[in-house]
Design an enzyme around this catalytic site. Structure first.
Site, PDB file in Angstrom:
ATOM      1  N   CYS A  18       6.943   1.663   6.074  1.00 48.43           N
ATOM      2  CA  CYS A  18       5.917   2.058   7.047  1.00 48.43           C
ATOM      3  C   CYS A  18       6.040   3.516   7.470  1.00 48.43           C
ATOM      4  O   CYS A  18       5.217   4.340   7.104  1.00 48.43           O
ATOM      5  CB  CYS A  18       6.009   1.154   8.268  1.00 48.43           C
TER       6      CYS A  18
ATOM      7  N   THR B 282       0.861  -1.191   0.000  1.00 56.21           N
ATOM      8  CA  THR B 282       0.000   0.000   0.000  1.00 56.21           C
ATOM      9  C   THR B 282       0.897   1.240   0.000  1.00 56.21           C
ATOM     10  O   THR B 282       1.133   1.844   1.047  1.00 56.21           O
ATOM     11  CB  THR B 282      -0.940   0.023   1.217  1.00 56.21           C
TER      12      THR B 282
ATOM     13  N   ASN C 269       2.404   4.587  13.396  1.00 58.86           N
ATOM     14  CA  ASN C 269       3.581   4.937  12.579  1.00 58.86           C
ATOM     15  C   ASN C 269       3.783   6.446  12.506  1.00 58.86           C
ATOM     16  O   ASN C 269       4.912   6.919  12.405  1.00 58.86           O
ATOM     17  CB  ASN C 269       3.458   4.340  11.182  1.00 58.86           C
TER      18      ASN C 269
ATOM     19  N   LYS D 299      -3.401   1.898  13.271  1.00 59.62           N
ATOM     20  CA  LYS D 299      -2.144   1.481  12.619  1.00 59.62           C
ATOM     21  C   LYS D 299      -1.415   2.699  12.033  1.00 59.62           C
ATOM     22  O   LYS D 299      -0.206   2.868  12.201  1.00 59.62           O
ATOM     23  CB  LYS D 299      -2.448   0.447  11.529  1.00 59.62           C
TER      24      LYS D 299
ATOM     25  N   TYR E  55      17.388   0.418   4.614  1.00 57.95           N
ATOM     26  CA  TYR E  55      16.742   1.523   5.318  1.00 57.95           C
ATOM     27  C   TYR E  55      16.963   1.470   6.821  1.00 57.95           C
ATOM     28  O   TYR E  55      16.741   2.450   7.519  1.00 57.95           O
ATOM     29  CB  TYR E  55      15.247   1.592   4.981  1.00 57.95           C
TER      30      TYR E  55
HETATM   31  N1  NAD Z   1       7.414  -4.281   5.662  1.00 58.61           N
HETATM   32  C1  NAD Z   1       7.059  -3.873   6.865  1.00 58.61           C
HETATM   33  O1  NAD Z   1       7.885  -3.631   7.736  1.00 58.61           O
HETATM   34  C2  NAD Z   1       5.592  -3.717   7.241  1.00 58.61           C
HETATM   35  C3  NAD Z   1       5.242  -3.681   8.590  1.00 58.61           C
HETATM   36  C4  NAD Z   1       3.878  -3.569   8.929  1.00 58.61           C
HETATM   37  C5  NAD Z   1       2.931  -3.479   7.920  1.00 58.61           C
HETATM   38  N2  NAD Z   1       3.309  -3.492   6.607  1.00 58.61           N
HETATM   39  C6  NAD Z   1       2.269  -3.419   5.588  1.00 58.61           C
HETATM   40  O2  NAD Z   1       2.061  -4.734   5.072  1.00 58.61           O
HETATM   41  C7  NAD Z   1       1.661  -4.667   3.694  1.00 58.61           C
HETATM   42  C8  NAD Z   1       2.578  -5.540   2.863  1.00 58.61           C
HETATM   43  O3  NAD Z   1       3.882  -5.000   2.934  1.00 58.61           O
HETATM   44  P1  NAD Z   1       5.171  -5.853   2.568  1.00 58.61           P
HETATM   45  O4  NAD Z   1       6.328  -5.130   3.150  1.00 58.61           O
HETATM   46  O5  NAD Z   1       4.954  -7.301   2.927  1.00 58.61           O
HETATM   47  O6  NAD Z   1       5.157  -5.731   0.969  1.00 58.61           O
HETATM   48  P2  NAD Z   1       6.066  -6.543  -0.063  1.00 58.61           P
HETATM   49  O7  NAD Z   1       6.228  -5.671  -1.245  1.00 58.61           O
HETATM   50  O8  NAD Z   1       7.275  -7.076   0.631  1.00 58.61           O
HETATM   51  O9  NAD Z   1       5.168  -7.804  -0.443  1.00 58.61           O
HETATM   52  C9  NAD Z   1       3.980  -7.733  -1.122  1.00 58.61           C
HETATM   53  C10 NAD Z   1       3.825  -8.986  -1.984  1.00 58.61           C
HETATM   54  O10 NAD Z   1       2.504  -8.958  -2.529  1.00 58.61           O
HETATM   55  C11 NAD Z   1       2.570  -9.503  -3.856  1.00 58.61           C
HETATM   56  N3  NAD Z   1       1.367  -9.048  -4.541  1.00 58.61           N
HETATM   57  C12 NAD Z   1       0.994  -7.773  -4.826  1.00 58.61           C
HETATM   58  N4  NAD Z   1      -0.216  -7.763  -5.397  1.00 58.61           N
HETATM   59  C13 NAD Z   1      -0.638  -9.052  -5.464  1.00 58.61           C
HETATM   60  C14 NAD Z   1      -1.815  -9.668  -5.926  1.00 58.61           C
HETATM   61  N5  NAD Z   1      -2.819  -8.975  -6.459  1.00 58.61           N
HETATM   62  N6  NAD Z   1      -1.891 -11.020  -5.858  1.00 58.61           N
HETATM   63  C15 NAD Z   1      -0.890 -11.753  -5.341  1.00 58.61           C
HETATM   64  N7  NAD Z   1       0.253 -11.214  -4.870  1.00 58.61           N
HETATM   65  C16 NAD Z   1       0.371  -9.875  -4.921  1.00 58.61           C
HETATM   66  C17 NAD Z   1       3.879  -8.968  -4.392  1.00 58.61           C
HETATM   67  O11 NAD Z   1       4.345  -9.729  -5.473  1.00 58.61           O
HETATM   68  C18 NAD Z   1       4.774  -9.047  -3.151  1.00 58.61           C
HETATM   69  O12 NAD Z   1       5.490 -10.268  -3.114  1.00 58.61           O
HETATM   70  C19 NAD Z   1       1.716  -3.182   3.325  1.00 58.61           C
HETATM   71  O13 NAD Z   1       0.445  -2.618   3.447  1.00 58.61           O
HETATM   72  C20 NAD Z   1       2.645  -2.601   4.370  1.00 58.61           C
HETATM   73  O14 NAD Z   1       2.393  -1.231   4.595  1.00 58.61           O
HETATM   74  C21 NAD Z   1       4.617  -3.636   6.250  1.00 58.61           C
END
Ligand code: NAD
Length: 406
Positions: A255, A80, A205, A201, A314
């Protein structure tokens, strides 16, 4: 069976935690290469304890595929980002994933949105997709928001121990999903409504971002008038009700450098402190670049190619480079038409930027001036190798004499 959609930094560990705690899980990602890597028995990123968790999940029968599954519970964990112009949440990945879930999902299923979204996003973007597919939410399909709080670098521990929030229209459905997460989560799980869960949430952050910005602003004030920001923060924090964070070279990751913008985008006339804080944090890589030029001038150095940035990720001890201050600094440097800075990060094996090194000793041999952008354990354990170099320490970790700070 739970179908986890999106196997990135959040979806994959969540899927593995569920699987290793007795839940039948199939993980789906549209990235074929990623799914092939997992199916070949290899983890896709580095993280403390993650390889062991992966082995446990595989032994427990977790499956990885590019196909969406017919099942009763979906957890959507896709990116997102924010729109760079409007600053609003860009819900396109969530919407696309939910549309694909709708193609296979049977009546009675529960769709859990785990991705971080701004308050009202699920109402505005997700509900219409579900209703357009003929489902009546609350009758033949349930909608839940379960945002994730874990910190990369300690995610296995935090998945097990953090408190969580579940937002649901219907308390009973919220409790059912709480039970699912409680299969592995030992923290307290609060059940509330969806919009409250969305807002909490983003607020969490934002709290971090604003407090980091305050420390960064103090660093700028202290630099301007030649005061020691670290000593000042240390003394201030001896006050029983003061707890100032540490300044740094900027904020990255998926985040803290992203989510607060959602509030600026949605409430531009109200989110003033947040707006300024984000600008302060985003301005830090440029501030560091100016410090590099200042120090070079003071030292009579003219060759930027003798300056090296230590760290590309990061934050410390992870391999995630998204929105990293070092990448922001390099972009800024290119805008200034000054090229040639050398870069090294022990966690980044692929070549991602120009003049990148893959060995600490070779990197140090190629530079006279080291900028500590990331406080990886590796540099902390090899501080003596910086003796004799000009050092700009953006984290106050180097105790060698003559070190410069931001
Ligand atoms: N990374 C962090 O530290 C963290 C911490 C808390 C919350 N979040 C939130 O969690 C969510 C995911 O973040 P992330 O870091 O895991 O992202 P990421 O980019 O690491 O992973 C997302 C995955 O989703 C897949 N994807 C995207 N669209 C898709 C679809 N339509 N069908 C199937 N697969 C699909 C992508 O290929 C990718 O592998 C975000 O909203 C982020 O803000 C992230």
């Amino acid at each position: 069976m739970v179908n986890v959609i999106g196997l990135g930094y959040i979806g994959l560990p969540t899927a593995m935690m569920l699987a290793s705690h007795g839940v039948e899980v199939i993980g789906t990602d549209y990235n074929k290469e990623l799914v092939a890597t997992l199916n070949a028995g290899k983890m896709t990123f580095k993280e403390k304890g993650i390889d062991e968790l992966f082995q446990e999940a595989v032994a427990a029968g977790i499956k990885f595929t590019t196909e969406y599954q017919v099942t009763d519970t979906y957890i959507v964990s896709v990116p997102t980002p924010y729109d760079k112009f409007s600053k609003k949440v860009d819900a396109c990945y969530v919407v696309a994933a939910v549309k694909d879930v709708m193609k296979v999902c049977p009546k009675g299923a529960t769709v859990v949105i785990e991705s971080t979204v701004s308050p009202g996003t699920i109402e505005k973007y997700v509900r219409p997709v579900i209703e357009a597919n003929g489902f009546t939410i609350g009758e033949d399909l349930n909608l839940v928001h379960a945002p994730e709080r874990i910190i990369p670098g300690n995610m296995v521990y935090e998945l097990l121990h953090n408190n969580r929030t579940i937002g649901a229209d219907d308390r009973a459905i919220g409790e059912k999903i709480k039970e699912l997460y409680a299969s592995f989560c030992q923290g307290e799980i609060v059940v509330t409504d969806i919009k409250t869960a969305e807002m909490t949430k983003v607020v969490e952050n934002t709290f971090r971002a604003v407090n980091i910005a305050f420390a960064n602003e103090l660093a700028k004030i202290c630099r301007h008038d030649n005061m020691d920001v670290y000593e000042i923060i240390r003394i201030c924090n001896m006050h029983p009700r003061v707890n100032i964070l540490q300044p740094g070279p900027g904020v990255g990751g998926h985040c803290i450098s992203v989510d607060p913008w959602f509030l600026v985008g949605d409430y531009p006339s109200l989110a003033k402190v947040i707006d300024e804080s984000m600008k302060t944090n985003d301005g830090m890589p440029d501030f560091v670049l100016n410090r590099i030029y200042e120090i070079m001038k003071e030292k009579g150095m003219t060759d930027i190619s003798r300056v090296g940035l230590y760290g590309l990720t990061y934050k410390e001890n992870v391999d995630d480079m998204r929105e990293s201050p070092t990448l922001q600094l390099l972009e800024s440097q290119e805008r200034h038409l000054a090229t040639g800075l050398k870069v090294y990060d022990p966690f980044i094996e692929k070549d991602v930027v120009a003049n990148q090194y893959h060995n600490l000793d070779k990197f140090l041999a190629a530079v006279d001036f080291v900028v500590i952008m990331v406080k990886h354990n590796e540099i902390k354990e090899n501080m003596d190798k910086l003796a004799g170099k000009v050092v700009l320490d953006c984290h106050n970790i180097c105790k060698l004499p003559g070190v410069y700070h931001i």
